[in-house]
Design a protein around this motif. Structure first.
Motif, mmCIF file in Angstrom:
data_model
loop_
_atom_site.group_PDB
_atom_site.id
_atom_site.type_symbol
_atom_site.label_atom_id
_atom_site.label_comp_id
_atom_site.label_asym_id
_atom_site.label_seq_id
_atom_site.Cartn_x
_atom_site.Cartn_y
_atom_site.Cartn_z
ATOM 1 N N ASN A 56 14.606 60.501 58.434
ATOM 2 C CA ASN A 56 14.451 59.000 57.979
ATOM 3 C C ASN A 56 14.402 58.273 59.042
ATOM 4 O OD1 ASN A 56 14.499 58.623 55.108
ATOM 5 N ND2 ASN A 56 16.245 60.178 55.070
ATOM 6 N N MET A 57 15.057 58.215 60.218
ATOM 7 C CA MET A 57 14.863 57.326 61.248
ATOM 8 C C MET A 57 13.493 57.133 61.672
ATOM 9 S SD MET A 57 18.487 58.273 63.629
ATOM 10 C CE MET A 57 17.355 58.286 64.988
ATOM 11 N N VAL A 58 12.783 58.419 61.869
ATOM 12 C CA VAL A 58 11.531 58.147 62.601
ATOM 13 C C VAL A 58 10.334 57.987 61.633
ATOM 14 C CG1 VAL A 58 12.586 59.443 64.537
ATOM 15 C CG2 VAL A 58 11.210 60.846 62.712
ATOM 16 N N GLY A 59 10.556 58.271 60.534
ATOM 17 C CA GLY A 59 9.372 58.070 59.598
ATOM 18 C C GLY A 59 8.922 56.632 59.392
ATOM 19 N N VAL A 60 7.658 56.458 59.481
ATOM 20 C CA VAL A 60 7.102 54.985 59.192
ATOM 21 C C VAL A 60 6.935 54.616 57.653
ATOM 22 C CG1 VAL A 60 5.874 54.845 61.476
ATOM 23 C CG2 VAL A 60 4.654 55.788 59.512
ATOM 24 N N ALA A 105 -8.276 59.080 61.955
ATOM 25 C CA ALA A 105 -8.525 57.553 62.688
ATOM 26 C C ALA A 105 -7.175 56.850 62.372
ATOM 27 C CB ALA A 105 -9.727 56.777 61.756
ATOM 28 N N ALA A 106 -6.502 56.807 61.340
ATOM 29 C CA ALA A 106 -5.445 56.108 61.390
ATOM 30 C C ALA A 106 -4.147 56.458 61.925
ATOM 31 C CB ALA A 106 -4.873 56.170 59.625
ATOM 32 N N GLU A 107 -4.281 57.660 62.440
ATOM 33 C CA GLU A 107 -3.033 58.081 63.537
ATOM 34 C C GLU A 107 -3.480 57.450 64.986
ATOM 35 O OE1 GLU A 107 -0.412 59.368 62.881
ATOM 36 O OE2 GLU A 107 0.139 60.050 64.922
ATOM 37 N N HIS A 108 -4.786 57.523 65.143
ATOM 38 C CA HIS A 108 -5.370 57.214 66.615
ATOM 39 C C HIS A 108 -5.059 55.766 66.473
ATOM 40 C CE1 HIS A 108 -8.323 56.110 69.992
ATOM 41 N NE2 HIS A 108 -7.708 57.477 70.321
ATOM 42 N N GLU A 109 -5.351 54.943 65.680
ATOM 43 C CA GLU A 109 -5.152 53.788 65.492
ATOM 44 C C GLU A 109 -3.956 53.058 65.822
ATOM 45 O OE1 GLU A 109 -5.057 49.636 64.554
ATOM 46 O OE2 GLU A 109 -4.380 51.109 63.369
ATOM 47 N N ALA A 110 -2.920 53.689 65.118
ATOM 48 C CA ALA A 110 -1.374 53.708 65.200
ATOM 49 C C ALA A 110 -0.810 53.703 66.626
ATOM 50 C CB ALA A 110 -0.604 54.442 64.099
ATOM 51 N N ALA A 111 -1.326 54.918 67.300
ATOM 52 C CA ALA A 111 -0.913 55.405 68.522
ATOM 53 C C ALA A 111 -1.508 54.594 69.539
ATOM 54 C CB ALA A 111 -1.328 56.953 68.922
ATOM 55 N N THR A 157 4.108 59.744 60.139
ATOM 56 C CA THR A 157 3.281 58.782 61.092
ATOM 57 C C THR A 157 2.575 58.545 59.954
ATOM 58 O OG1 THR A 157 1.905 60.248 61.966
ATOM 59 C CG2 THR A 157 3.725 59.868 63.172
ATOM 60 N N ARG A 158 1.502 57.155 60.492
ATOM 61 C CA ARG A 158 0.613 56.660 59.515
ATOM 62 C C ARG A 158 -0.573 57.423 59.432
ATOM 63 N NH1 ARG A 158 1.736 50.771 60.027
ATOM 64 N NH2 ARG A 158 3.113 50.551 61.876
ATOM 65 N N GLY A 159 -0.840 58.227 60.463
ATOM 66 C CA GLY A 159 -2.053 59.111 60.004
ATOM 67 C C GLY A 159 -1.900 60.517 60.225
ATOM 68 N N HIS A 160 -0.674 61.276 59.850
ATOM 69 C CA HIS A 160 -0.088 62.577 59.850
ATOM 70 C C HIS A 160 -0.982 63.276 58.913
ATOM 71 C CE1 HIS A 160 2.296 65.884 59.635
ATOM 72 N NE2 HIS A 160 2.988 65.568 60.645
ATOM 73 N N ALA A 161 -1.426 64.573 59.307
ATOM 74 C CA ALA A 161 -1.974 65.499 58.639
ATOM 75 C C ALA A 161 -1.367 66.820 58.784
ATOM 76 C CB ALA A 161 -3.641 65.469 59.372
ATOM 77 N N ARG A 211 2.232 49.285 66.973
ATOM 78 C CA ARG A 211 2.682 47.816 66.507
ATOM 79 C C ARG A 211 4.245 47.939 66.035
ATOM 80 N NH1 ARG A 211 -1.991 48.363 63.453
ATOM 81 N NH2 ARG A 211 -3.488 47.351 64.337
ATOM 82 N N HIS A 212 4.675 49.082 65.690
ATOM 83 C CA HIS A 212 6.032 49.031 65.285
ATOM 84 C C HIS A 212 7.261 49.522 66.359
ATOM 85 C CE1 HIS A 212 9.870 50.071 62.625
ATOM 86 N NE2 HIS A 212 9.273 49.439 61.901
ATOM 87 N N ILE A 213 8.227 49.256 66.224
ATOM 88 C CA ILE A 213 9.016 49.553 67.183
ATOM 89 C C ILE A 213 9.324 51.054 67.425
ATOM 90 C CG2 ILE A 213 11.340 49.537 65.825
ATOM 91 C CD1 ILE A 213 12.784 48.419 68.394
ATOM 92 N N LYS A 214 9.272 51.665 66.173
ATOM 93 C CA LYS A 214 9.423 53.108 66.051
ATOM 94 C C LYS A 214 7.987 53.861 67.092
ATOM 95 C CE LYS A 214 11.620 53.448 61.781
ATOM 96 N NZ LYS A 214 11.775 53.954 60.238
ATOM 97 N N GLU A 215 7.120 53.093 66.795
ATOM 98 C CA GLU A 215 5.682 53.497 67.373
ATOM 99 C C GLU A 215 5.654 53.532 68.788
ATOM 100 O OE1 GLU A 215 3.282 51.430 64.803
ATOM 101 O OE2 GLU A 215 2.844 53.300 63.586
ATOM 102 N N ARG A 216 6.502 52.471 69.637
ATOM 103 C CA ARG A 216 6.610 52.213 70.782
ATOM 104 C C ARG A 216 7.061 53.338 71.566
ATOM 105 N NH1 ARG A 216 8.244 46.445 69.703
ATOM 106 N NH2 ARG A 216 6.543 46.350 68.232
#
Ligand code: ZN
Length: 266
Positions: free
Chosen positions: A220-224, A113-119, A177-181, A123-128
Motif C-alpha cells: 500500500n505504501m509503495v503502490g501508485v 512506455a508508461a513505465e519508462h515515462e514515469a521512471a 507502478t504506472r506501467g507495471h507488466a 513526478r510523485h514522491i514515491k517515484e523519486r
C-alpha cells in the motif's frame, strides 16, 4: 534481500525459515538468443552500493549486494557470455528490477512506455526514490509499448514483445507502478507468468487469499494506484486458481523461487 522487520513479511512461525527475499529473474533460451526477464541488481550496484541504489533501499530492504548473485554472473556461470543476452523484458523499472540492465550492453530493453515515462519524469514522491535513472539511462536500445494490443486470458492490451517470438508476452497489470507488466512465457507444458511486484506473497494467489501484515502495508505504501493494483491482483488470482496451465509467480517470494527451481520446499 534481508529487509528490516522481516518477521512481518511472513505468517507467524514461517518467518525464521523464509527470512530473505529474492529477486526472481528468468533466463530464456530462444532462436532469437537469450532473453532475460527482469535483471535484479547489477554489478555496478554491488560496486557502488548506496550511492547508486539509494539510502532507503540500502538500509531498509538491505540487499546482499553480492556479485555472484547478479544475473550477469549467473548467466556466465551457465557458460554463456553477457553478449548472448539479446533482449531484456522488464516488469517495471524499480531499483531492484532494472539494476542489471547495464551488464548486458547488447540487449534491447522492452518495457511499457508508461513505465519508462514515469521512471524518467519521477513526478510523485514515491517515484523519486524507487527509480534510479543512472542505473539505466546510458543504455540506448529500448523498445517501448503503448497500451494497445490483444487480449490474453482476460487481460487486455497484451503484446508479443520480440519479433518472431510470439510466445513471450507483455501483460499490463498496473498499480504497483504506472506501467507495471507481467511477462507471460509459453512453454510446452503451459504458460509461466512472471507477475513482478503485482503481488508479494504466494498466499495472495490462493483461493482464500491472505497476506502477512508487513507485506500488505508495504504494498500500500509503495503502490501508485492501489485500486488498480488490487483489481489486477484479483485478476491474477483468478488466473492462478482456475487455469491449470498458467503458473503464476512474483518477484520476491522465496518459496515460489525455490519451487520454480525444482528444489523441495521445507
Ligand atoms: Zn521489486
Amino acid at each position: 534481500m534481508h529487509p528490516l522487520a522481516g518477521f512481518a513479511l511472513e505468517h507467524r512461525g514461517a518467518a525464521s525459515r523464509f527470512a530473505g527475499r529474492v529477486c526472481h529473474c528468468l533466463l530464456i533460451e530462444t532462436d532469437a538468443g537469450l532473453i532475460l526477464v527482469d535483471t535484479g541488481l547489477g554489478l555496478a550496484d554491488v560496486a557502488q552500493g548506496q550511492s547508486r541504489v539509494g539510502g532507503l533501499f540500502r538500509h531498509i530492504v538491505r540487499p546482499a549486494l553480492a556479485a555472484a548473485e547478479t544475473a550477469r554472473h549467473q548467466v556466465e556461470a551457465l557458460g554463456f557470455s553477457a553478449a548472448d543476452v539479446r533482449h531484456i523484458v522488464l516488469t517495471h523499472l524499480d531499483v531492484d528490477h532494472a539494476g542489471g540492465i547495464g551488464d548486458f550492453p547488447n540487449a534491447r530493453v522492452h518495457v511499457l512506455a508508461a513505465e519508462h515515462e514515469a521512471a524518467v519524469a519521477r513526478r510523485h514522491i514515491k517515484e523519486r526514490e524507487r527509480y534510479r535513472p543512472h542505473q539505466w539511462q546510458a543504455h540506448n536500445d529500448w523498445q517501448l509499448y503503448d497500451a494497445s494490443g490483444e487480449s490474453w486470458n482476460g487481460f487486455d492490451a497484451v503484446r508479443a514483445v520480440i519479433d518472431n517470438e510470439p510466445d513471450i508476452l507483455l501483460v499490463p497489470v498496473t498499480g504497483h507502478t504506472r506501467g507495471h507488466a507481467a511477462i507471460a512465457v509459453r512453454q510446452e507444458q503451459g504458460w509461466l507468468l512472471h507477475a513482478g511486484d503485482a503481488y508479494f506473497h504466494r498466499d495472495e494467489m490462493a483461493a482464500e487469499p491472505c497476506c502477512p501484515f508487513g507485506l500488505k502495508l508495504f504494498q500500500n505504501m509503495v503502490g501508485v494506484d492501489n485500486a488498480a493494483r488490487r483489481r489486477n491482483q484479483a485478476r491474477l488470482r483468478g488466473l492462478a486458481t482456475t487455469q491449470a496451465d498458467v503458473r503464476v509467480f512474483c518477484s520476491h517470494d522465496p518459496v515460489e523461487f525455490v519451487r520454480a527451481s525444482g528444489q523441495p520446499t521445507r
